[in-house]
Design an enzyme around this catalytic site. Sequence first.
Site, short mmCIF file in Angstrom:
data_model
loop_
_atom_site.label_atom_id
_atom_site.label_comp_id
_atom_site.label_asym_id
_atom_site.label_seq_id
_atom_site.Cartn_x
_atom_site.Cartn_y
_atom_site.Cartn_z
N THR A 78 -2.25 94.53 -2.47
CA THR A 78 -2.84 95.22 -1.90
C THR A 78 -1.86 96.36 -1.20
O THR A 78 -2.25 97.61 -1.47
CB THR A 78 -3.89 94.82 -0.85
OG1 THR A 78 -5.04 94.04 -1.73
CG2 THR A 78 -4.57 95.92 -0.42
N GLY A 92 -4.66 89.84 -4.01
CA GLY A 92 -3.84 89.39 -3.11
C GLY A 92 -3.49 90.28 -1.85
O GLY A 92 -3.61 91.70 -2.04
N CYS A 93 -3.22 89.76 -0.75
CA CYS A 93 -2.43 90.62 0.30
C CYS A 93 -1.21 91.20 0.16
O CYS A 93 -1.31 92.69 0.30
CB CYS A 93 -2.46 89.75 1.60
SG CYS A 93 -1.24 88.34 1.60
N TYR A 94 -0.49 90.70 -0.35
CA TYR A 94 0.88 91.60 -0.71
C TYR A 94 0.63 92.51 -1.86
O TYR A 94 0.88 93.64 -1.74
CB TYR A 94 2.06 90.68 -1.26
CG TYR A 94 2.73 89.82 -0.23
CD1 TYR A 94 3.33 90.40 0.86
CD2 TYR A 94 2.87 88.33 -0.40
CE1 TYR A 94 4.09 89.86 1.70
CE2 TYR A 94 3.61 87.72 0.64
CZ TYR A 94 4.13 88.37 1.59
OH TYR A 94 4.84 87.73 2.64
#
Length: 333
Positions: free
Chosen positions: A144, A140-142
């Site tokens: 990462t 997920g972006c968060y």
Amino acid sequence: MGASGYTGSEVLRILLNHPLVKIKALIGKRSAGKSISEIFTNFDGIELPTINALEKSDFSNIDVLFSCVPSGVLSKNIDKLPKNIIIIDLSSDFRFQDIDIYNAYYNTHSSPSYVKSFIYGLTEIFRDKIKNKKFISCPGCYPTSILLPLIPLLKNDLIKNEQIIIDSKSGISGAGRNITQGLLFCENFGSMHAYGSGNHRHKPEIEHILQLATNKNFNIVFTPHIIPINRGILSSIYIKADYNNVYKCLNNFYTGSRFIKINKQGKLPKISDVVGSNLCRIGLIKNNNSEWITIISVIDNLVKGASGQAVQNLNIVMNYPEELGLDNQSLSP
């Protein structure tokens, strides 16, 4: 697969600059029969396949499938796909090695037998395992933005307390291409808000991967926020640790890294430093008269937080130069 979403279109944009990739098929359900330029006008004038439904797509000459569909879709359809292709998944379907965690935060998993076949695609941490896998689940972006600075510190036992506090702020594109009231321009412009009720789905993902990568169990307090910009994430991570040891560890761990950059002391990264690039920039704050230090980590949620990292994993699997087709220079202004 999922060409009409933000991550799908971003994968396509990046791959059009990749010298060793040819786009053979675009797959979508609601967008089937359309040209991608009808949905995203930035592709107007570029010769690309018409979007087809999955059932009508030809996989005979396909080496790699990027799955950019919402969570739950790939797991329901993975048995329909050829067994010989590489799958790079950008959803949450196969991020958890523990199926009970997935079921607790999402709907009941449709293909649990595949879970152990996937590797978590946090490239800089799991690079050696990724290169030998056919199935990759991108983070997920968060997570990462949070895991990249934390894992080296935990591996080296530099965090003194057993709890980590994280405050993350994301552009609206992180919520996907949905028409919902809470994502409207007027609802967000000139404002910002926290969400997730203290139990956002990325919280267990972060804790799960920290344990897998370091064999340490840490509880995190995680609060995400929406801010009125298109793209980008800034995560403020609060830990008890020695500032000099943390700075030295991160510099040593990421020496020579193409995409992870540690800022010089006293210089903090901002979102505009990474927009459009596959970079993660990390800076440190030494808080006066406090045991706590603050890590500032910034990424473009659609690039390093999703589609760029997916292409980086493609390069690893195919034994291409890791940076091929990717940009490590942000847009300015």
